[in-house]
Design a protein around this motif. Structure first.
Motif, mmCIF file in Angstrom:
data_model
loop_
_atom_site.group_PDB
_atom_site.id
_atom_site.type_symbol
_atom_site.label_atom_id
_atom_site.label_comp_id
_atom_site.label_asym_id
_atom_site.label_seq_id
_atom_site.Cartn_x
_atom_site.Cartn_y
_atom_site.Cartn_z
ATOM 1 N N VAL A 17 2.100 -1.086 -3.519
ATOM 2 C CA VAL A 17 0.692 -1.397 -3.818
ATOM 3 C C VAL A 17 0.708 -2.567 -4.850
ATOM 4 O O VAL A 17 -0.062 -3.628 -4.709
ATOM 5 C CB VAL A 17 0.047 -0.209 -4.173
ATOM 6 C CG1 VAL A 17 -1.543 -0.608 -4.271
ATOM 7 C CG2 VAL A 17 -0.118 0.557 -2.859
ATOM 8 N N SER A 22 -2.843 -4.999 -2.675
ATOM 9 C CA SER A 22 -3.650 -4.238 -1.697
ATOM 10 C C SER A 22 -3.291 -3.171 -0.820
ATOM 11 O O SER A 22 -1.987 -2.778 -0.651
ATOM 12 C CB SER A 22 -4.264 -5.321 -0.547
ATOM 13 O OG SER A 22 -3.091 -5.641 0.325
ATOM 14 N N LEU A 23 -3.977 -2.309 -0.419
ATOM 15 C CA LEU A 23 -3.517 -1.201 0.523
ATOM 16 C C LEU A 23 -2.929 -1.411 1.795
ATOM 17 O O LEU A 23 -1.987 -1.046 2.341
ATOM 18 C CB LEU A 23 -4.654 -0.032 0.686
ATOM 19 C CG LEU A 23 -5.211 0.599 -0.610
ATOM 20 C CD1 LEU A 23 -6.265 1.535 -0.168
ATOM 21 C CD2 LEU A 23 -4.231 1.208 -1.371
ATOM 22 N N SER A 24 -3.690 -2.561 2.536
ATOM 23 C CA SER A 24 -3.344 -2.874 3.593
ATOM 24 C C SER A 24 -1.564 -3.681 3.607
ATOM 25 O O SER A 24 -0.811 -3.548 4.543
ATOM 26 C CB SER A 24 -4.085 -4.104 4.476
ATOM 27 O OG SER A 24 -4.532 -4.791 3.480
ATOM 28 N N GLY A 25 -1.650 -4.447 2.605
ATOM 29 C CA GLY A 25 -0.254 -5.135 2.527
ATOM 30 C C GLY A 25 0.817 -4.249 2.007
ATOM 31 O O GLY A 25 1.837 -4.360 2.846
ATOM 32 N N ALA A 27 0.788 -0.875 3.095
ATOM 33 C CA ALA A 27 0.936 -0.285 4.325
ATOM 34 C C ALA A 27 2.035 -1.201 5.321
ATOM 35 O O ALA A 27 2.804 -0.440 5.935
ATOM 36 C CB ALA A 27 -0.348 -0.041 4.992
ATOM 37 N N ARG A 28 1.713 -2.309 5.214
ATOM 38 C CA ARG A 28 2.625 -3.403 6.454
ATOM 39 C C ARG A 28 3.900 -3.158 5.728
ATOM 40 O O ARG A 28 5.101 -3.099 6.774
ATOM 41 C CB ARG A 28 1.930 -4.622 6.402
ATOM 42 C CG ARG A 28 0.841 -4.750 7.373
ATOM 43 C CD ARG A 28 0.450 -6.267 7.585
ATOM 44 N NE ARG A 28 0.365 -6.775 6.459
ATOM 45 C CZ ARG A 28 -0.777 -7.156 5.961
ATOM 46 N NH1 ARG A 28 -1.956 -6.431 6.256
ATOM 47 N NH2 ARG A 28 -1.013 -7.701 4.637
ATOM 48 N N THR A 33 0.293 3.853 7.602
ATOM 49 C CA THR A 33 -0.903 3.538 7.786
ATOM 50 C C THR A 33 -1.872 3.235 6.444
ATOM 51 O O THR A 33 -1.569 3.593 5.304
ATOM 52 C CB THR A 33 -1.742 4.603 8.540
ATOM 53 O OG1 THR A 33 -1.715 5.761 7.780
ATOM 54 C CG2 THR A 33 -1.100 4.890 9.752
ATOM 55 N N HIS A 34 -2.851 2.467 6.589
ATOM 56 C CA HIS A 34 -3.853 2.248 5.329
ATOM 57 C C HIS A 34 -4.189 3.681 4.857
ATOM 58 O O HIS A 34 -4.246 3.478 3.470
ATOM 59 C CB HIS A 34 -4.837 1.394 6.000
ATOM 60 C CG HIS A 34 -5.930 0.959 4.826
ATOM 61 N ND1 HIS A 34 -6.931 1.720 4.516
ATOM 62 C CD2 HIS A 34 -5.888 -0.296 4.040
ATOM 63 C CE1 HIS A 34 -7.550 1.286 3.389
ATOM 64 N NE2 HIS A 34 -7.127 0.059 3.287
ATOM 65 N N SER A 35 -4.512 4.314 5.731
ATOM 66 C CA SER A 35 -5.208 5.784 5.292
ATOM 67 C C SER A 35 -4.149 6.447 4.350
ATOM 68 O O SER A 35 -4.577 7.232 3.460
ATOM 69 C CB SER A 35 -5.964 6.519 6.430
ATOM 70 O OG SER A 35 -4.896 6.620 7.419
ATOM 71 N N PHE A 38 -3.863 5.018 1.024
ATOM 72 C CA PHE A 38 -5.045 5.467 0.346
ATOM 73 C C PHE A 38 -5.026 6.693 -0.332
ATOM 74 O O PHE A 38 -5.187 6.977 -1.633
ATOM 75 C CB PHE A 38 -6.327 5.155 1.179
ATOM 76 C CG PHE A 38 -7.428 5.608 0.488
ATOM 77 C CD1 PHE A 38 -8.237 4.630 -0.480
ATOM 78 C CD2 PHE A 38 -8.161 6.760 0.769
ATOM 79 C CE1 PHE A 38 -9.364 5.123 -0.875
ATOM 80 C CE2 PHE A 38 -9.166 7.263 0.261
ATOM 81 C CZ PHE A 38 -9.933 6.397 -0.744
ATOM 82 N N GLY A 59 -9.103 -6.664 -4.122
ATOM 83 C CA GLY A 59 -7.838 -5.695 -3.859
ATOM 84 C C GLY A 59 -7.697 -4.907 -5.380
ATOM 85 O O GLY A 59 -8.492 -4.587 -5.722
#
Length: 304
Positions: A17, A22-25, A27-28, A33-35, A38, A59
């Motif tokens: 992170v 960012s959480l999405s970055g 996660a990838r 997953t994003h969740s 988080f 972010g």
């Protein structure tokens, strides 16, 4: 040990992170997953009783405590990676997995039949191929071996040049019949800003070429040429083996890109890595005529 493993997993997630912002970055990069990111970041902060990130509209930004933790975790990561490399480097068993990073061009046009032959000889060694335009970080064990066009020249990497890749101008047979024999007069598939050395040469050789289709992928350009969209500068190792394409023209100058195998220096004595490097070097040397565009069936343009 389970608690220690969980702690390191949380630190890895925190660092992902911090690097991505960012959480999405994150996660990838971690393949979750994003969740999940988080939930686990929230639980990690709650367990430490400290806020590591400011949640901003753009972010996640590190707090001062987060910055101090990031610097410490990076040092831990470097130590763990170095230890892993040294341990793996002592592995003398011809078993296990080899993770290879390469481009789509080489993953499709060069690797498959050689991997098949290698596994026929060494069936206990499994191969994982990661297709990426960017060079994965071998020093952080994102991959064991890189097969690349060009040598990035990192000090900790050991490189071996294993061949040269030639290019020529190709098009579908129908294009030839429609009078697109002269590259200056034909419609083109271009690479835009991708594949810099090749794109710059093409712009110099044919500055007024009509680029009716652009892609950053040589494999996509190959498919476009087959479909009749236009002419494309393609590697001979792929296009010369495709009966639906003709070699419409040679490039004005000999244009070749060096093909390199790269590993981290600590993996040189790992049995499965050494076996793969030696096998591929021999196999690609035997492929020199095909790689360098001397395949006899396609050395001349087809006649209309």
């Amino acid at each position: 040990m389970n608690a220690q493993a969980q702690d390191w997993d949380d630190l890895r997630l925190f660092l992902a992170v911090a690097r991505a912002g960012s959480l999405s970055g994150a996660a990838r990069s971690l393949g979750v997953t994003h969740s999940t990111v988080f939930r686990r970041i929230g639980a990690f902060e709650a367990r430490l009783r400290v806020r590591l990130f400011d949640r901003l509209p753009g972010g996640y930004a590190l707090t001062q405590a987060g910055k101090e933790m990031r610097d410490s975790v990076i040092r831990i990561e470097e130590e763990i990676t170095a230890l892993g490399l040294k341990v793996t480097g002592q592995d003398q068993r011809p078993t296990g997995t080899i993770r290879i990073t390469t481009t789509d061009l080489l993953a499709v046009g060069v690797l498959p039949r050689h991997v098949a032959a290698f596994r026929a000889e060494w069936p206990e060694i499994e191969i994982e191929v990661v297709v990426a335009d960017t060079v994965l970080d071998l020093t952080r064990r994102e991959a064991d071996v890189a097969l690349r066009l060009g040598n990035p020249g990192q000090e900790t990497l050991v490189g071996r040049r294993v061949g040269r890749l030639a290019f020529a101008v190709y098009g579908a047979a129908g294009l030839h019949a429609r009078g697109a024999d002269d590259p200056a007069d034909g419609d083109w598939i271009g690479y835009g800003s991708a594949h810099g050395p090749l794109s710059r040469r093409l712009a110099r050789w044919w500055p007024d070429a009509r680029q009716v289709y652009r892609t950053n992928s040589i494999i996509a350009a190959h498919a476009g040429a087959k479909a009749g969209i236009g002419l494309a500068a393609l590697p001979c190792v792929i296009a010369d083996c495709d009966p639906s394409l003709i070699r419409a023209a040679a490039l004005p100058e000999d244009f070749m890109l060096d093909l390199w195998l790269l590993i981290h220096e600590d993996l040189r004595q790992t049995a499965r890595i050494r076996l793969f490097l030696d096998f591929m070097a021999t196999a690609l040397a035997a492929d020199a005529d095909l790689l360098e565009g001397r395949c006899p069936c396609k050395t001349r343009p087809a006649q209309a």
